[in-house]
Design a protein around this motif. Structure first.
Motif, PDB file in Angstrom:
ATOM      1  N   LYS A 126       1.013  -1.568   0.030  1.00 57.59           N
ATOM      2  CA  LYS A 126      -0.013   0.138   0.170  1.00 57.59           C
ATOM      3  C   LYS A 126       0.971   0.562  -0.107  1.00 57.59           C
ATOM      4  CE  LYS A 126      -3.880   1.938   2.159  1.00 57.59           C
ATOM      5  NZ  LYS A 126      -4.797   1.955   3.257  1.00 57.59           N
ATOM      6  N   VAL A 127       1.588   1.214   0.943  1.00 58.35           N
ATOM      7  CA  VAL A 127       3.040   2.172   0.967  1.00 58.35           C
ATOM      8  C   VAL A 127       3.538   2.933  -0.166  1.00 58.35           C
ATOM      9  CG1 VAL A 127       5.201   3.308   2.128  1.00 58.35           C
ATOM     10  CG2 VAL A 127       3.207   2.074   2.968  1.00 58.35           C
ATOM     11  N   LYS A 128       3.893   1.539  -1.222  1.00 59.86           N
ATOM     12  CA  LYS A 128       4.638   1.424  -2.532  1.00 59.86           C
ATOM     13  C   LYS A 128       3.878   1.873  -3.390  1.00 59.86           C
ATOM     14  CE  LYS A 128       6.959  -1.618  -1.891  1.00 59.86           C
ATOM     15  NZ  LYS A 128       8.503  -3.211  -1.658  1.00 59.86           N
ATOM     16  N   ASN A 129       2.376   2.084  -3.531  1.00 60.93           N
ATOM     17  CA  ASN A 129       1.731   1.475  -4.339  1.00 60.93           C
ATOM     18  C   ASN A 129       2.012   0.490  -5.481  1.00 60.93           C
ATOM     19  OD1 ASN A 129      -0.790   2.018  -5.515  1.00 60.93           O
ATOM     20  ND2 ASN A 129       0.142   4.002  -6.494  1.00 60.93           N
ATOM     21  N   ASP A 130       2.849  -0.603  -5.107  1.00 59.31           N
ATOM     22  CA  ASP A 130       2.855  -1.699  -5.737  1.00 59.31           C
ATOM     23  C   ASP A 130       1.671  -2.694  -5.759  1.00 59.31           C
ATOM     24  OD1 ASP A 130       4.633  -4.326  -6.142  1.00 59.31           O
ATOM     25  OD2 ASP A 130       5.326  -4.384  -5.056  1.00 59.31           O
ATOM     26  N   LYS A 131       1.591  -3.557  -6.549  1.00 59.88           N
ATOM     27  CA  LYS A 131       0.156  -4.490  -6.911  1.00 59.88           C
ATOM     28  C   LYS A 131       0.677  -5.847  -6.787  1.00 59.88           C
ATOM     29  CE  LYS A 131      -3.026  -1.453  -6.897  1.00 59.88           C
ATOM     30  NZ  LYS A 131      -3.645  -1.056  -5.810  1.00 59.88           N
ATOM     31  N   SER A 132       2.134  -6.341  -5.977  1.00 60.55           N
ATOM     32  CA  SER A 132       2.972  -7.584  -5.167  1.00 60.55           C
ATOM     33  C   SER A 132       2.314  -7.747  -4.566  1.00 60.55           C
ATOM     34  CB  SER A 132       4.465  -7.117  -5.720  1.00 60.55           C
ATOM     35  OG  SER A 132       4.654  -8.194  -6.715  1.00 60.55           O
ATOM     36  N   PHE A 133       1.463  -9.505  -4.397  1.00 59.03           N
ATOM     37  CA  PHE A 133       0.945  -9.634  -3.155  1.00 59.03           C
ATOM     38  C   PHE A 133       1.599 -11.117  -2.971  1.00 59.03           C
ATOM     39  CE2 PHE A 133      -2.290  -6.468  -4.673  1.00 59.03           C
ATOM     40  CZ  PHE A 133      -2.370  -5.430  -3.273  1.00 59.03           C
ATOM     41  N   GLU A 134       2.781 -10.813  -3.567  1.00 57.79           N
ATOM     42  CA  GLU A 134       3.820 -12.842  -3.370  1.00 57.79           C
ATOM     43  C   GLU A 134       4.203 -12.502  -1.706  1.00 57.79           C
ATOM     44  OE1 GLU A 134       3.364 -15.313  -5.758  1.00 57.79           O
ATOM     45  OE2 GLU A 134       2.425 -14.312  -6.729  1.00 57.79           O
ATOM     46  N   GLU A 135       4.751 -12.041  -1.730  1.00 57.36           N
ATOM     47  CA  GLU A 135       5.467 -11.943  -1.024  1.00 57.36           C
ATOM     48  C   GLU A 135       4.011 -12.304   1.107  1.00 57.36           C
ATOM     49  OE1 GLU A 135       8.863  -9.637   1.721  1.00 57.36           O
ATOM     50  OE2 GLU A 135       7.546  -8.619   0.819  1.00 57.36           O
ATOM     51  N   ALA A 136       3.567 -11.649   0.928  1.00 54.43           N
ATOM     52  CA  ALA A 136       2.105 -11.627   1.274  1.00 54.43           C
ATOM     53  C   ALA A 136       2.247 -13.082   1.886  1.00 54.43           C
ATOM     54  CB  ALA A 136       1.283 -10.450   1.860  1.00 54.43           C
ATOM     55  N   LEU A 137       1.576 -13.659   0.242  1.00 52.60           N
ATOM     56  CA  LEU A 137       0.515 -15.168  -0.190  1.00 52.60           C
ATOM     57  C   LEU A 137       2.244 -16.169   1.067  1.00 52.60           C
ATOM     58  CD1 LEU A 137      -1.175 -16.767  -1.034  1.00 52.60           C
ATOM     59  CD2 LEU A 137      -0.128 -16.517  -2.878  1.00 52.60           C
ATOM     60  N   ALA A 138       3.611 -15.567  -0.034  1.00 55.06           N
ATOM     61  CA  ALA A 138       4.088 -17.164   0.937  1.00 55.06           C
ATOM     62  C   ALA A 138       4.235 -16.477   2.613  1.00 55.06           C
ATOM     63  CB  ALA A 138       5.792 -16.462   0.415  1.00 55.06           C
ATOM     64  N   TYR A 139       4.249 -15.440   3.201  1.00 51.33           N
ATOM     65  CA  TYR A 139       4.069 -15.653   4.761  1.00 51.33           C
ATOM     66  C   TYR A 139       2.419 -16.614   5.279  1.00 51.33           C
ATOM     67  CZ  TYR A 139       8.274 -12.434   5.570  1.00 51.33           C
ATOM     68  OH  TYR A 139       9.317 -11.956   5.911  1.00 51.33           O
ATOM     69  N   ALA A 140       1.530 -16.467   4.971  1.00 50.62           N
ATOM     70  CA  ALA A 140       0.253 -16.599   4.965  1.00 50.62           C
ATOM     71  C   ALA A 140       0.307 -18.091   4.350  1.00 50.62           C
ATOM     72  CB  ALA A 140      -0.927 -16.402   4.157  1.00 50.62           C
ATOM     73  N   VAL A 141       1.195 -18.717   3.485  1.00 48.14           N
ATOM     74  CA  VAL A 141       1.012 -19.932   3.848  1.00 48.14           C
ATOM     75  C   VAL A 141       2.548 -20.980   4.479  1.00 48.14           C
ATOM     76  CG1 VAL A 141       2.265 -21.883   1.219  1.00 48.14           C
ATOM     77  CG2 VAL A 141       1.159 -20.123   0.618  1.00 48.14           C
ATOM     78  N   GLU A 142       3.075 -20.352   4.496  1.00 49.45           N
ATOM     79  CA  GLU A 142       4.485 -20.607   5.922  1.00 49.45           C
ATOM     80  C   GLU A 142       3.469 -20.422   7.529  1.00 49.45           C
ATOM     81  OE1 GLU A 142       9.245 -20.170   6.920  1.00 49.45           O
ATOM     82  OE2 GLU A 142       8.340 -18.493   5.490  1.00 49.45           O
ATOM     83  N   THR A 143       2.649 -19.161   7.421  1.00 45.46           N
ATOM     84  CA  THR A 143       2.080 -19.109   8.850  1.00 45.46           C
ATOM     85  C   THR A 143       1.265 -20.749   8.734  1.00 45.46           C
ATOM     86  OG1 THR A 143       2.469 -17.131   8.664  1.00 45.46           O
ATOM     87  CG2 THR A 143       0.962 -17.921  10.092  1.00 45.46           C
ATOM     88  N   GLU A 144       0.629 -21.211   8.243  1.00 44.19           N
ATOM     89  CA  GLU A 144      -0.107 -21.982   7.853  1.00 44.19           C
ATOM     90  C   GLU A 144       0.271 -23.507   8.704  1.00 44.19           C
ATOM     91  OE1 GLU A 144      -3.739 -24.283   5.296  1.00 44.19           O
ATOM     92  OE2 GLU A 144      -2.038 -22.931   4.110  1.00 44.19           O
ATOM     93  N   TYR A 145       1.109 -23.346   7.349  1.00 41.89           N
ATOM     94  CA  TYR A 145       2.245 -24.963   7.478  1.00 41.89           C
ATOM     95  C   TYR A 145       2.829 -24.930   9.348  1.00 41.89           C
ATOM     96  CZ  TYR A 145       6.201 -27.858   6.203  1.00 41.89           C
ATOM     97  OH  TYR A 145       8.066 -29.435   6.473  1.00 41.89           O
ATOM     98  N   LEU A 146       3.707 -23.916   9.791  1.00 39.81           N
ATOM     99  CA  LEU A 146       4.254 -23.758  11.141  1.00 39.81           C
ATOM    100  C   LEU A 146       2.937 -24.137  12.101  1.00 39.81           C
ATOM    101  CD1 LEU A 146       6.344 -20.732  10.458  1.00 39.81           C
ATOM    102  CD2 LEU A 146       7.219 -23.075  11.418  1.00 39.81           C
ATOM    103  N   LEU A 147       1.791 -23.238  12.080  1.00 43.50           N
ATOM    104  CA  LEU A 147       0.699 -23.654  12.946  1.00 43.50           C
ATOM    105  C   LEU A 147       0.697 -25.629  12.777  1.00 43.50           C
ATOM    106  CD1 LEU A 147      -1.502 -20.572  11.986  1.00 43.50           C
ATOM    107  CD2 LEU A 147      -0.875 -21.642  13.887  1.00 43.50           C
ATOM    108  N   GLU A 148       0.459 -26.002  11.258  1.00 45.22           N
ATOM    109  CA  GLU A 148       0.119 -27.511  11.422  1.00 45.22           C
ATOM    110  C   GLU A 148       1.393 -28.148  11.526  1.00 45.22           C
ATOM    111  OE1 GLU A 148      -0.244 -27.708   7.047  1.00 45.22           O
ATOM    112  OE2 GLU A 148      -1.706 -27.276   6.443  1.00 45.22           O
ATOM    113  N   ILE A 149       2.878 -27.772  11.954  1.00 47.29           N
ATOM    114  CA  ILE A 149       3.851 -28.231  13.105  1.00 47.29           C
ATOM    115  C   ILE A 149       3.639 -28.322  13.998  1.00 47.29           C
ATOM    116  CG2 ILE A 149       6.286 -28.190  13.187  1.00 47.29           C
ATOM    117  CD1 ILE A 149       6.597 -27.613  10.374  1.00 47.29           C
ATOM    118  N   MET A 150       2.841 -27.214  14.552  1.00 48.48           N
ATOM    119  CA  MET A 150       2.501 -27.067  15.843  1.00 48.48           C
ATOM    120  C   MET A 150       1.519 -28.139  16.135  1.00 48.48           C
ATOM    121  SD  MET A 150       2.232 -23.156  17.181  1.00 48.48           S
ATOM    122  CE  MET A 150       3.141 -21.673  15.791  1.00 48.48           C
ATOM    123  N   VAL A 151       0.192 -28.279  16.258  1.00 49.76           N
ATOM    124  CA  VAL A 151      -0.316 -28.892  16.143  1.00 49.76           C
ATOM    125  C   VAL A 151       0.611 -30.519  15.996  1.00 49.76           C
ATOM    126  CG1 VAL A 151      -3.085 -30.454  15.314  1.00 49.76           C
ATOM    127  CG2 VAL A 151      -2.822 -28.276  15.636  1.00 49.76           C
TER     128      VAL A 151
END
Length: 107
Positions: free
Chosen positions: A50-75
């Motif tokens: 939003k700050v950079k007025n950039d429409k690249s959301f790939e990094e946010a998506l990668a973090y979301a995927v990794e977060t989900e994976y780590l939550l699955e490991i916790m379980v």
């Protein structure tokens, strides 16, 4: 986009509360720092686009995927019960889905 930013901020808070809970319960999760980096990285990446007025959301998506994976490991290793983890996993998946929709739109 504003709702997504708000949801990602709330998710970051929930992630920090989860780690605090694990610490209080004396449940060790060796990847806790990585989990916090990823969980907060979702919102940080979205804010940066939003700050950079950039429409690249790939990094946010990668973090979301990794977060989900780590939550699955916790379980899987018993830090969290499946039922106990379901609300935060569902929130993570909702964020992942919303961000993936943005990624698809940019293509």
């Amino acid at each position: 986009m504003n709702q997504l930013l708000e949801n990602s901020f709330d998710f970051s808070i929930r992630a920090m509360e989860l780690i605090r809970y694990l610490n209080e319960e004396k449940k060790t999760f060796l990847l806790r720092e990585r989990f916090l980096v990823c969980a907060t990285g979702i919102g940080i990446s979205l804010r940066l686009t939003k700050v950079k007025n950039d429409k690249s959301f790939e990094e946010a998506l990668a973090y979301a995927v990794e977060t989900e994976y780590l939550l699955e490991i916790m379980v899987k290793i018993g830090c969290l019960e499946k039922k106990q983890s379901q609300p935060i996993v569902d929130d993570c998946r909702a964020l992942k889905y919303a961000i993936s929709e943005l990624v698809q739109k940019e293509k």
